[in-house]
Write a protein that holds these residues in place. Structure first.
Motif, PDB file in Angstrom:
ATOM      1  N   VAL A 176       0.853  -1.188   0.000  1.00 19.54           N
ATOM      2  CA  VAL A 176       0.000   0.000   0.000  1.00 19.54           C
ATOM      3  C   VAL A 176       0.889   1.238   0.000  1.00 19.54           C
ATOM      4  O   VAL A 176       2.001   1.212   0.543  1.00 19.54           O
ATOM      5  N   VAL A 177       0.401   2.292  -0.622  1.00 16.40           N
ATOM      6  CA  VAL A 177       1.088   3.582  -0.605  1.00 16.40           C
ATOM      7  C   VAL A 177       0.165   4.577   0.092  1.00 16.40           C
ATOM      8  O   VAL A 177      -1.037   4.628  -0.194  1.00 16.40           O
ATOM      9  N   ILE A 178       0.726   5.353   1.004  1.00 15.60           N
ATOM     10  CA  ILE A 178      -0.075   6.281   1.811  1.00 15.60           C
ATOM     11  C   ILE A 178       0.312   7.711   1.473  1.00 15.60           C
ATOM     12  O   ILE A 178       1.488   8.096   1.574  1.00 15.60           O
ATOM     13  N   TRP A 179      -0.679   8.469   1.052  1.00 16.37           N
ATOM     14  CA  TRP A 179      -0.522   9.905   0.862  1.00 16.37           C
ATOM     15  C   TRP A 179      -1.091  10.619   2.087  1.00 16.37           C
ATOM     16  O   TRP A 179      -1.912  10.063   2.813  1.00 16.37           O
ATOM     17  N   PRO A 180      -0.699  11.870   2.297  1.00 17.04           N
ATOM     18  CA  PRO A 180      -1.156  12.578   3.509  1.00 17.04           C
ATOM     19  C   PRO A 180      -2.573  13.146   3.399  1.00 17.04           C
ATOM     20  O   PRO A 180      -3.231  13.071   2.359  1.00 17.04           O
ATOM     21  N   GLU A 181      -2.995  13.724   4.497  1.00 16.07           N
ATOM     22  CA  GLU A 181      -4.224  14.522   4.542  1.00 16.07           C
ATOM     23  C   GLU A 181      -4.131  15.638   3.502  1.00 16.07           C
ATOM     24  O   GLU A 181      -3.075  16.245   3.325  1.00 16.07           O
ATOM     25  N   ASN A 182      -5.238  15.914   2.804  1.00 14.13           N
ATOM     26  CA  ASN A 182      -5.305  17.002   1.811  1.00 14.13           C
ATOM     27  C   ASN A 182      -4.326  16.835   0.657  1.00 14.13           C
ATOM     28  O   ASN A 182      -3.974  17.816  -0.001  1.00 14.13           O
ATOM     29  N   SER A 183      -3.864  15.610   0.412  1.00 10.76           N
ATOM     30  CA  SER A 183      -2.885  15.413  -0.666  1.00 10.76           C
ATOM     31  C   SER A 183      -3.511  15.601  -2.041  1.00 10.76           C
ATOM     32  O   SER A 183      -2.801  15.860  -3.014  1.00 10.76           O
ATOM     33  N   ALA A 184      -4.832  15.460  -2.149  1.00  4.94           N
ATOM     34  CA  ALA A 184      -5.527  15.786  -3.393  1.00  4.94           C
ATOM     35  C   ALA A 184      -6.232  17.128  -3.194  1.00  4.94           C
ATOM     36  O   ALA A 184      -7.192  17.226  -2.442  1.00  4.94           O
TER      37      ALA A 184
END
Length: 533
Positions: free
Chosen positions: A267-275
């Motif tokens: 799995v790859v995790i992006w942060p909060e508000n990354s989009a």
């Protein structure tokens, strides 16, 4: 000289508060916390409630003014910072007044060894009651400044696995109170009591390092990629420039895929508000996320904000290449006055800052977890979720662990706090929570600090702030729960109940003494009248 002597207690309270602040990141002198608490205990002993409240308030100002400066950085002005400092300091004022009342109880007054231990216990209960109260009420409370969060590098950290954040704070307070009683016993020449108190303080500081803190994988591992895409320092403009933040994280994910190979991560995790544009409703954003997920060959957890029915929600969405959005976690604890404005009309009457937040964020419902299909293992893994400030709340993460979370994921967006201490404080909170819940923590930020934390609270990997970077780690998956989670809310409830009982007893004692003084005054007046007759 007289004015200097009169102001000395207030200066001492301020210095004591500053000492506790210095225990927190980024200064990180954890041993300063018990010294600062000891200073407050000494200064408020023997005072009346009004003076105790004043000294407690000054202590709070010394602690919270520098600790919460990141609020001013985020807002660009001092209004919210000053308001929050005053509110949090009011709790310490209540503590000072409460201790001034309780300290006069007969069971706490005297030189007997038993009285010394009773004072240690009573002050610890009061401190924990106030800390628990301000961390939970009103509007969900604000746990920043818990003594536990200054102990991320201290040998007492393993206590968190057994007593939670509150139990860890309690140990610090017991040590502080023992130090105060040691000084008193030395003055009274009570060598045996000195040895007993000093031994207790030393044991509480050092012995926890030997406590077992289980860290091993119980259900294999999850190979995680944590992506920090970075945001321009003029972050408000960056989030206003459509797809720039999403593009940064997509680009960093493509770079990660090139380094580790497609299909090597679970799995790859992006942060909060990354989009910056919700990929569930914006095709261009969806294309960027989908291409990144395809390049890395694993599902991507994406931070997005959804607008529904005149409110907004803070979501982390599971995105799979080709199929798009799946399950999502919706933040349960939005931050009052930062993500929504309670009592907006009243606040607007005081300051125009109320309208900086145009659309209030609403609390999410549903599980405190996400289910992720591990790409290289073809099995589902449950992760406990907490977004940004939710890392500071034991009960939020406890719920995720109780629902089967085997690892804790904390996506966060520190961009608005620039180079303040907020990110370092949040990292320390993640370290403490890893120990409380017996889970590895993956904390992923837009701008830093992104980190992999072991279940023992050790930072295994971390990025530098304001860089584009990725971390890869095999994090252990665990099933069993620590004693802290099995105890649940009970320690906090007991502390608050105990504090209430002590304060009630102090009020009764103060009333009894007042009546006694009144009777003595009446008898003296009667005698004087008879003598004149």
């Amino acid at each position: 000289m007289r004015r200097l002597r009169a102001g000395a207690p207030a200066l001492g309270a301020l210095a004591s508060g500053l000492a506790v602040w210095a225990a927190f990141p980024p200064v990180g002198l954890w041993w300063a916390a018990p010294l600062g608490v000891a200073g407050l205990l000494v200064l408020t002993a023997g005072r009346g409630p009004a003076v105790g409240a004043g000294l407690g308030a000054v202590f709070g100002l010394g602690l919270f003014t520098p600790l919460l400066h990141f609020i001013a950085v985020a807002m660009g002005n001092s209004v919210g910072w000053a308001a929050l400092v005053l509110v949090e300091s009011a709790y310490l004022a209540a503590l000072g007044a409460a201790w001034a009342l309780v300290r006069r109880l007969g069971v706490l007054t005297g030189d007997h060894a038993g009285k010394a231990w009773a004072r240690v216990l009573a002050f610890t209960v009061l401190w924990c009651a106030v800390e628990e109260l301000r961390s939970s009420w009103p509007l969900g409370g604000f746990p920043f400044g818990r003594l536990a969060f200054a102990m991320a590098q201290a040998p007492v950290l393993p206590v968190a696995a057994y007593g939670g954040s509150l139990g860890l704070s309690a140990v610090v307070v017991v040590v502080a109170a023992c130090l105060v009683e040691v000084v008193g016993a030395l003055r009274r020449r009570r060598p045996r009591l000195v040895v007993a108190l000093a031994a207790t303080a030393s044991a509480l500081l050092l012995a926890p390092a030997a406590l077992p803190v289980p860290t091993g994988a119980q259900d294999g591992t999850l190979r995680v990629g944590a992506v920090q895409g970075n945001v321009a320092t003029d972050f408000e403009d960056a989030f206003g420039r459509a797809l720039e933040v999403t593009g940064n994280h997509a680009e960093a994910t493509h770079q990660l895929a090139a380094e580790v190979g497609t299909g090597t991560l679970d799995v790859v995790i992006w942060p909060e508000n990354s989009a910056d544009l919700d990929p569930r409703t914006h095709l261009a954003s969806a294309a960027l996320v989908d291409e990144a997920a395809e390049a890395v060959g694993a599902p991507v957890l994406v931070g997005a904000v959804a607008f529904e029915d005149d409110v907004r929600y803070n979501d982390i969405v599971v995105w799979s290449a080709g199929t798009g959005p799946g399950e999502y976690y919706r933040k349960h604890r939005p931050v009052p006055f930062a993500e929504y404005v309670p009592f907006r009309s009243l606040v607007r009457a005081v300051t125009a800052q109320a309208d900086r937040i145009g659309t209030d964020m609403a609390a999410g419902t549903g599980p405190q977890t996400l289910t992720v299909r591990a790409a290289t293992q073809d099995r589902e893994v449950t992760v406990a979720m907490g977004i940004c400030f939710e890392v500071a709340y034991d009960e939020v993460l406890r719920e995720g662990v109780a629902q089967g979370g085997q690892v804790i994921v904390i996506p966060t967006n520190n961009a608005s706090f620039l180079s303040s201490s907020e990110a370092a404080q949040q990292l320390a909170q993640g370290q403490v929570q890893a120990v409380v819940h017996g889970r590895a923590v993956v904390q992923v930020s837009t701008v830093g600090i992104t980190a992999i934390i072991s279940p023992a609270g050790e930072v295994l990997q971390a990025t530098r702030p304001y860089t584009s970077a990725s971390l890869v780690a095999d994090v252990p998956l665990r099933r069993t729960t620590n004693l802290a989670d099995r105890l649940g809310a009970a320690p906090g409830v007991l502390a608050q109940a105990g504090g209430a009982v002590l304060v009630a007893a102090g009020i009764v004692e103060a009333a009894r003494r007042s009546r006694g003084r009144s009777r003595r005054g009446s008898r003296r007046a009667d005698r004087t009248e008879r003598e004149h007759q």
